[in-house]
Design a protein around this motif. Structure first.
Motif, PDB file in Angstrom:
ATOM      1  N   GLU A  83       6.408  72.563  -5.187  1.00 23.07           N
ATOM      2  CA  GLU A  83       6.964  73.622  -5.907  1.00 23.07           C
ATOM      3  C   GLU A  83       6.114  74.454  -5.950  1.00 23.07           C
ATOM      4  OE1 GLU A  83      10.510  73.249  -6.225  1.00 23.07           O
ATOM      5  OE2 GLU A  83      10.240  75.476  -6.545  1.00 23.07           O
ATOM      6  N   VAL A  84       6.532  76.220  -4.995  1.00 23.37           N
ATOM      7  CA  VAL A  84       5.932  77.111  -5.442  1.00 23.37           C
ATOM      8  C   VAL A  84       6.467  77.499  -7.348  1.00 23.37           C
ATOM      9  CG1 VAL A  84       5.386  79.343  -5.020  1.00 23.37           C
ATOM     10  CG2 VAL A  84       5.745  77.492  -2.985  1.00 23.37           C
ATOM     11  N   ILE A 129      13.194  79.604  -5.594  1.00 30.52           N
ATOM     12  CA  ILE A 129      13.535  78.268  -4.315  1.00 30.52           C
ATOM     13  C   ILE A 129      12.904  77.473  -4.638  1.00 30.52           C
ATOM     14  CG2 ILE A 129      13.003  78.368  -1.814  1.00 30.52           C
ATOM     15  CD1 ILE A 129      12.249  81.424  -1.205  1.00 30.52           C
ATOM     16  N   ASP A 143      12.032  74.386  -3.312  1.00 25.84           N
ATOM     17  CA  ASP A 143      10.627  74.790  -2.615  1.00 25.84           C
ATOM     18  C   ASP A 143      10.711  73.414  -1.900  1.00 25.84           C
ATOM     19  OD1 ASP A 143       9.224  77.355  -2.149  1.00 25.84           O
ATOM     20  OD2 ASP A 143       9.114  76.754  -4.103  1.00 25.84           O
ATOM     21  N   ASP A 166      12.125  76.312  -9.283  1.00 27.42           N
ATOM     22  CA  ASP A 166      10.753  76.429  -9.688  1.00 27.42           C
ATOM     23  C   ASP A 166      10.831  74.908 -10.976  1.00 27.42           C
ATOM     24  OD1 ASP A 166      10.222  78.318  -8.095  1.00 27.42           O
ATOM     25  OD2 ASP A 166      11.175  79.838  -9.734  1.00 27.42           O
ATOM     26  N   ASN A 173       9.183  81.385  -7.318  1.00 27.57           N
ATOM     27  CA  ASN A 173       9.862  82.088  -6.561  1.00 27.57           C
ATOM     28  C   ASN A 173      11.308  81.766  -6.397  1.00 27.57           C
ATOM     29  OD1 ASN A 173      10.331  79.828  -5.445  1.00 27.57           O
ATOM     30  ND2 ASN A 173       9.128  79.763  -3.954  1.00 27.57           N
TER      31      ASN A 173
HETATM   32 CA   LIG Z   1       9.830  77.230  -5.820  1.00 30.31          CA
END
Ligand SMILES: [Ca+2]
Ligand SMILES: [Ca+2]
Ligand SMILES: [Ca+2]
Ligand SMILES: [Ca+2]
Length: 351
Positions: free
Chosen positions: A153-154, A159, A161, A168, A157
């Motif tokens: 996970e980023v 999203i 991911d 998130d 953002n």
């Molecule tokens: Ca994310």
């Protein structure tokens, strides 16, 4: 005003959430049909997990003041329903915490001979301990470097991911969703911030995972293991902290799906819950070690979820290795661990 007072009185010792029921749909049944038959105004699945054994389990919300007890009784033998149950509430198994942060006051560590144990085994960074509780104060200097990070996970953002159904979710998730309860603080919606508001979860997390050998504060039992905060507990206006069936179950399943090896549940209730049992069966089938507190009400019956066979039931012991006076105990107890005046991390006060 009178309505407000009676509402608060009703919640002096709440055992279940008002205006909510949990339903598991039978194979061919349709949740749309069931929810309209029952008069639900809101329906959502309890789990986001793709696991097929967790499909068909829903939380139903009803208009304020619905007599959910008789509604439940009327639909118990509905041919489309596998089970229908209350959204039970759990109490954290709390105890008194002194605020004096020094290892020589962590009597529990000497009693279980942790210094000797550490010379043999300090645990591994790969072992993730999920704390299903009121959240964790992940900014605390003694735990911030031990918090699990979602590798796929980023953060920030907007999203999802890693595609696990949670946007998130970098350091865990907040599963508290209890809009029909008289809660305070953050308690109405899921989000990606598992910060502790009640204090119990940080205390539990500190015992398991506070960073040793960093010259500050205390040392947790699991030297190298990581802590995954999965928040499911919130505070209520009348005082006290509660966890709902649906939120705790969703947290257990998230932990199992996202790499937790150990799932800690320091809370309980006298009533069993088919929903929690489903979540525990799932986590167990995924290889998780499930641990729960026997309870702190000096009773002989062990609380659920500790009383389930797949859960390690932990009783509290005192400085002399005797059963702590408040600890529940019967043959269902698997192990006892120090449970009186344990020094650990706090939220408002540092320890
Ligand atoms: Ca994310
Ligand atoms: Ca995600
Ligand atoms: Ca909920
Ligand atoms: Ca929230």
């Amino acid at each position: 005003m009178i309505l407000m007072i009676s509402f608060l009185l009703m919640f002096s010792y709440p055992r279940y959430s008002p205006d909510e029921l949990i339903v598991r749909v039978k194979g061919a049944g349709s949740i749309e049909t069931i929810s309209s038959r029952l008069g639900a105004i809101e329906v959502h699945p309890v789990f986001r997990s793709p696991a097929s054994e967790l499909k068909g389990i829903y939380l139903l919300r009803f208009p304020r003041g619905t007599d959910i007890l008789s509604l439940m009784d009327r639909h118990r033998s509905d041919p489309d329903i596998d089970y229908i149950q209350l959204n039970h509430l759990y109490r954290p198994c709390a105890e008194v915490v002194p605020n004096d942060p020094r290892f020589d006051e962590q009597w529990d560590m000497e009693r279980i001979r942790m210094p000797e144990a550490w010379s043999v085994e300090k645990g591994s960074e790969d072992v993730v301990i999920a704390i299903v509780d009121t959240g964790v104060n992940y900014e605390h200097e003694d735990i911030k470097n031990k918090i699990w990070r979602n590798p796929g996970e980023v953060p920030g953002n907007g999203i999802d991911d890693d595609g696990n159904g949670f946007v998130d979710d970098y350091i865990g998730w907040d599963f508290t969703d209890a809009p029909t309860m008289p809660g305070r603080g953050d308690y109405t919606e899921w989000d990606n911030d598992p910060m502790d508001e009640g204090g119990h979860g940080s205390h539990v997390a500190g015992i398991a995972g506070a960073q040793p050998d960093n010259s500050v504060g205390i040392a947790g039992v699991a030297w190298r293991c990581r802590i995954m905060p999965v928040r499911a507990g919130f505070r209520v206006l009348t005082g006290g902290t509660y966890l709902q069936d649906d939120d705790a179950a969703a947290a257990i399943v998230y932990a199992a799906d996202n790499g937790a090896k150990v799932i800690n549940m320091s809370w309980g209730d006298e009533e069993p819950s088919l929903l929690i049992r489903d979540a525990i069966d799932y986590a167990y089938s995924r290889g998780c070690v499930l641990v729960a507190a026997a309870g702190n009400d000096s009773r002989t019956d062990v609380l659920y979820p500790a009383a389930y066979r797949k859960v390690i039931a932990v009783a509290a012991s005192d400085q002399n290795d005797h059963k702590a006076y408040f600890s529940n105990a019967n043959a269902a107890i698997d192990i006892a661990a120090p449970g009186m005046v344990i020094l650990s991390l706090g939220v408002k006060e540092p320890y």
